[in-house]
Write a protein that holds these residues in place. Structure first.
Motif, short mmCIF file in Angstrom:
data_model
loop_
_atom_site.label_atom_id
_atom_site.label_comp_id
_atom_site.label_asym_id
_atom_site.label_seq_id
_atom_site.Cartn_x
_atom_site.Cartn_y
_atom_site.Cartn_z
N GLU A 6 22.69 -20.91 -136.58
CA GLU A 6 23.21 -20.57 -137.64
C GLU A 6 24.65 -21.16 -137.81
OE1 GLU A 6 21.90 -18.88 -140.09
OE2 GLU A 6 19.95 -18.55 -138.85
N ALA A 7 25.49 -21.20 -136.81
CA ALA A 7 26.90 -21.67 -136.80
C ALA A 7 26.82 -23.17 -136.93
CB ALA A 7 27.45 -21.27 -135.53
N VAL A 8 25.79 -23.82 -136.26
CA VAL A 8 25.48 -25.28 -136.33
C VAL A 8 25.27 -25.63 -137.75
CG1 VAL A 8 24.09 -27.17 -135.50
CG2 VAL A 8 25.10 -25.72 -134.06
N ALA A 9 24.46 -24.79 -138.44
CA ALA A 9 23.83 -25.20 -139.81
C ALA A 9 24.67 -24.83 -140.79
CB ALA A 9 22.54 -24.30 -140.23
N ALA A 10 25.86 -23.79 -140.42
CA ALA A 10 27.08 -23.72 -141.36
C ALA A 10 28.05 -24.95 -141.53
CB ALA A 10 27.68 -22.53 -141.02
N LEU A 11 28.03 -25.68 -140.07
CA LEU A 11 28.96 -26.77 -140.09
C LEU A 11 28.54 -28.08 -140.86
CD1 LEU A 11 29.77 -26.99 -136.15
CD2 LEU A 11 31.19 -26.37 -137.92
N VAL A 12 27.13 -28.11 -141.01
CA VAL A 12 26.58 -29.14 -141.72
C VAL A 12 26.82 -28.60 -143.39
CG1 VAL A 12 24.47 -30.39 -142.57
CG2 VAL A 12 24.93 -29.62 -139.91
N ALA A 13 26.83 -27.32 -143.55
CA ALA A 13 26.99 -27.06 -144.88
C ALA A 13 28.31 -27.01 -145.43
CB ALA A 13 26.11 -25.72 -144.96
N GLY A 14 29.13 -27.39 -144.53
CA GLY A 14 30.65 -27.53 -144.61
C GLY A 14 31.33 -26.09 -144.51
N GLY A 15 30.71 -25.25 -143.72
CA GLY A 15 31.33 -23.97 -143.57
C GLY A 15 32.18 -24.05 -142.30
N ASP A 25 20.85 -31.41 -143.92
CA ASP A 25 21.15 -30.51 -145.14
C ASP A 25 21.36 -29.38 -144.85
OD1 ASP A 25 20.92 -32.77 -147.31
OD2 ASP A 25 18.69 -32.54 -146.90
N GLY A 26 21.68 -28.93 -143.35
CA GLY A 26 21.77 -27.80 -143.01
C GLY A 26 20.57 -26.58 -142.98
N ARG A 27 19.48 -27.23 -142.88
CA ARG A 27 18.27 -26.34 -142.78
C ARG A 27 17.33 -26.72 -141.99
NH1 ARG A 27 19.40 -27.24 -148.39
NH2 ARG A 27 17.68 -29.16 -148.48
N PHE A 28 17.01 -25.91 -140.91
CA PHE A 28 16.04 -26.11 -139.98
C PHE A 28 14.68 -25.59 -140.42
CE2 PHE A 28 19.77 -25.22 -136.81
CZ PHE A 28 19.53 -26.04 -135.96
N THR A 29 13.69 -26.38 -140.10
CA THR A 29 12.43 -25.98 -139.95
C THR A 29 11.97 -25.08 -139.20
OG1 THR A 29 11.37 -27.81 -138.78
CG2 THR A 29 11.70 -28.38 -140.86
N PRO A 30 10.88 -24.29 -139.36
CA PRO A 30 10.58 -23.20 -138.48
C PRO A 30 10.29 -23.82 -136.87
CG PRO A 30 9.45 -22.80 -140.36
CD PRO A 30 10.20 -24.09 -140.53
N GLU A 31 9.58 -24.89 -137.09
CA GLU A 31 9.14 -25.71 -135.78
C GLU A 31 10.59 -26.38 -135.05
OE1 GLU A 31 5.83 -25.40 -138.28
OE2 GLU A 31 7.89 -26.30 -138.49
N ALA A 32 11.44 -26.78 -135.88
CA ALA A 32 12.72 -27.26 -135.25
C ALA A 32 13.70 -26.32 -134.59
CB ALA A 32 13.57 -28.23 -136.19
N ARG A 33 13.70 -25.14 -135.23
CA ARG A 33 14.47 -24.04 -134.97
C ARG A 33 13.98 -23.34 -133.69
NH1 ARG A 33 18.28 -19.75 -137.80
NH2 ARG A 33 18.52 -18.39 -136.03
N ALA A 34 12.58 -23.07 -133.67
CA ALA A 34 11.89 -22.75 -132.24
C ALA A 34 12.12 -23.48 -131.12
CB ALA A 34 10.28 -22.59 -132.53
#
Length: 445
Positions: free
Chosen positions: A436-445, A283-292
């Motif tokens: 941020e770019a990877v999350a944007a790809l999932v979000a359709g950006g 869904d284009g959202r990292f949890t804090p642990e996953a992002r770390a």
């Protein structure tokens, strides 16, 4: 109508490769059977995958073919044995080149029916010093090679001729294949570009409730629709804890919110493999642990890529990644000072090497060390850079609670890197790794 199974490269490319092989062969010979068909069940076969060595030497993609290079011969030095034309068989399996077609298309000095192999091959090998052939692989020509060796043992002592030894063809071919020529590099750039396009296409599918199998299906289809031969290896789409299984290929689970999805896949173009890994947040959202965890792996990837240059070693590339991984695990509070006698506690979370060679095989040929020392990199080599961190059950349970909050998180980031004269070229660089770019790809950006 274009030739059937026409070689993809100009004949001059294959001729130049064989000339280098002959320079190394001396008075030895190579006997290289094409890959056999692999049976899936009863009378059903897997799709045919041409042999990499035969393909590299002459471009042949037909089964039941044997390529022979005779370093000791004066005239017929490059010989092909292949199937004759057979209208009935071709009705079921498609057109064949036939003997004359193979000779003309591949530029062979001579070509003969494969049914004449037992009659002709032992005599061809009679004057060579040794034969490059791999025994016990169940391919064609083994009885004929054994016969030539047996004949030389029985009668060669009187005449001083005949092969007395076998050697692995890789002794001659592997180092040549390891340094890619310009035609090969162009194909690998194409495979990388096609792979990146496919990853971008599937990224918006990574939503809660979507299936690993759906992403795999779209990904593999994109490789084929884009003009490639399909996937270069079985595609990995692992959501959640499945991302912690290094060679996970079941791809049969649905994604859940808060998870990461690891995709490791590559297109094959003219036989040449790409090998790309990216890890996406559902869904284009990292949890804090996953992002770390993700950020540690991305820093390790960048450090390892920077280490790629002529004269550097494969070990140095790995060590650059490991240094960042170890520092990152300490920042995450996962890694403490190693227990007495434990030298690599980080291997619980990063158990594999950072790189492998890439080419006609996804784990391509070539030694990683020589005389006990890591091999220096040279222009024309292509390698992967793929650090990762995997917090699977086994590793987490050994960390005495320090890694519990990362349980089920797996991250790997992989690029394909060409060694150039003055450094390197990342063939897959246009596929972002920035979170941020990877999350944007999932979000359709």
């Amino acid at each position: 109508m274009p030739p059937i199974h026409a070689p993809l490269a100009p004949l001059s490319v294959y001729a130049a490769r064989r000339a280098r092989v002959f320079d190394l062969l001396g008075d030895r010979a190579l006997v290289l059977p094409a890959a056999a068909h692999a049976r899936r069940s009863r009378d059903t076969e897997y799709p045919y995958r041409p042999d990499s060595e035969v393909r590299w030497l002459c471009g042949s993609e037909e089964s039941d073919t044997v390529v022979v290079l005779l370093g000791h011969a004066d005239e017929e030095r490059f010989v092909i044995f292949t199937r004759e034309r057979d209208p009935e068989a071709e009705l079921w399996a498609g057109p064949r080149l036939g003997v004359e077609g193979a000779r003309e298309l591949h530029g062979a000095d001579a070509a003969y029916p494969i049914d004449e192999l037992d009659e002709r091959l032992p005599a061809m090998l009679d004057g060579c010093a040794a034969v490059g052939y791999r025994l016990a692989e169940g391919r064609r020509a083994e009885p004929e090679v054994r016969a030539a060796l047996r004949h030389a043992r029985e009668r060669g002592a009187r005449r001083g001729t005949g092969p007395r030894a076998l050697f692995d063809p890789g002794e001659v071919l592997d180092d040549l294949r390891l340094i890619k020529d310009e035609w090969e590099i162009a194909r690998m750039r194409e495979a990388a570009a096609l792979t990146v396009d496919a990853f971008r296409e599937v990224a918006p599918m990574i939503r809660s409730g979507a299936g690993e199998w759906q992403v795999q299906g779209r990904l593999d289809g994109a490789f084929r629709a884009g003009g490639g031969e399909g996937p270069a290896y079985e595609s990995i789409v692992g959501g959640g804890a499945n991302a912690c299984v290094l060679h996970y290929v079941r791809n049969d689970r649905a994604f859940e919110p808060g998870e990461l999805v690891l995709i490791d896949a590559g297109a094959s173009v003219a036989g040449y493999a790409a090998d790309l890994t990216r890890t996406f947040p559902v869904d284009g959202r990292f949890t804090p642990e996953a992002r770390a965890v993700y950020e540690v792996v991305d820093r390790a990837r960048a450090a390892a890529v920077t280490a790629v240059r002529p004269g550097a070693t494969m070990a140095a590339v790995h060590e650059a990644a490991v240094a960042v991984i170890v520092a990152g695990l300490r920042e995450l509070g996962v890694l403490e000072e190693p227990a007495e006698g434990e030298t690599t506690p980080w291997r619980r979370f990063y158990p594999h090497q950072t790189s492998h060679w890439l080419g006609l095989d996804v784990h391509d040929v070539g030694d990683y060390a020589r005389d006990g020392q890591s091999r220096p990199l040279e222009p024309g080599m292509v390698l992967t850079v793929e650090p990762g961190l995997y917090f699977g059950e086994a590793g987490v349970d050994t960390a005495e609670g320090r890694a519990d909050r990362f349980r089920g998180i797996g991250v790997r980031l992989e690029d394909d890197v060409l060694v150039t004269a003055d450094g390197h070229e990342v063939l897959t660089a246009v596929m972002p790794t920035d979170p941020e770019a990877v999350a944007a790809l999932v979000a359709g950006g």
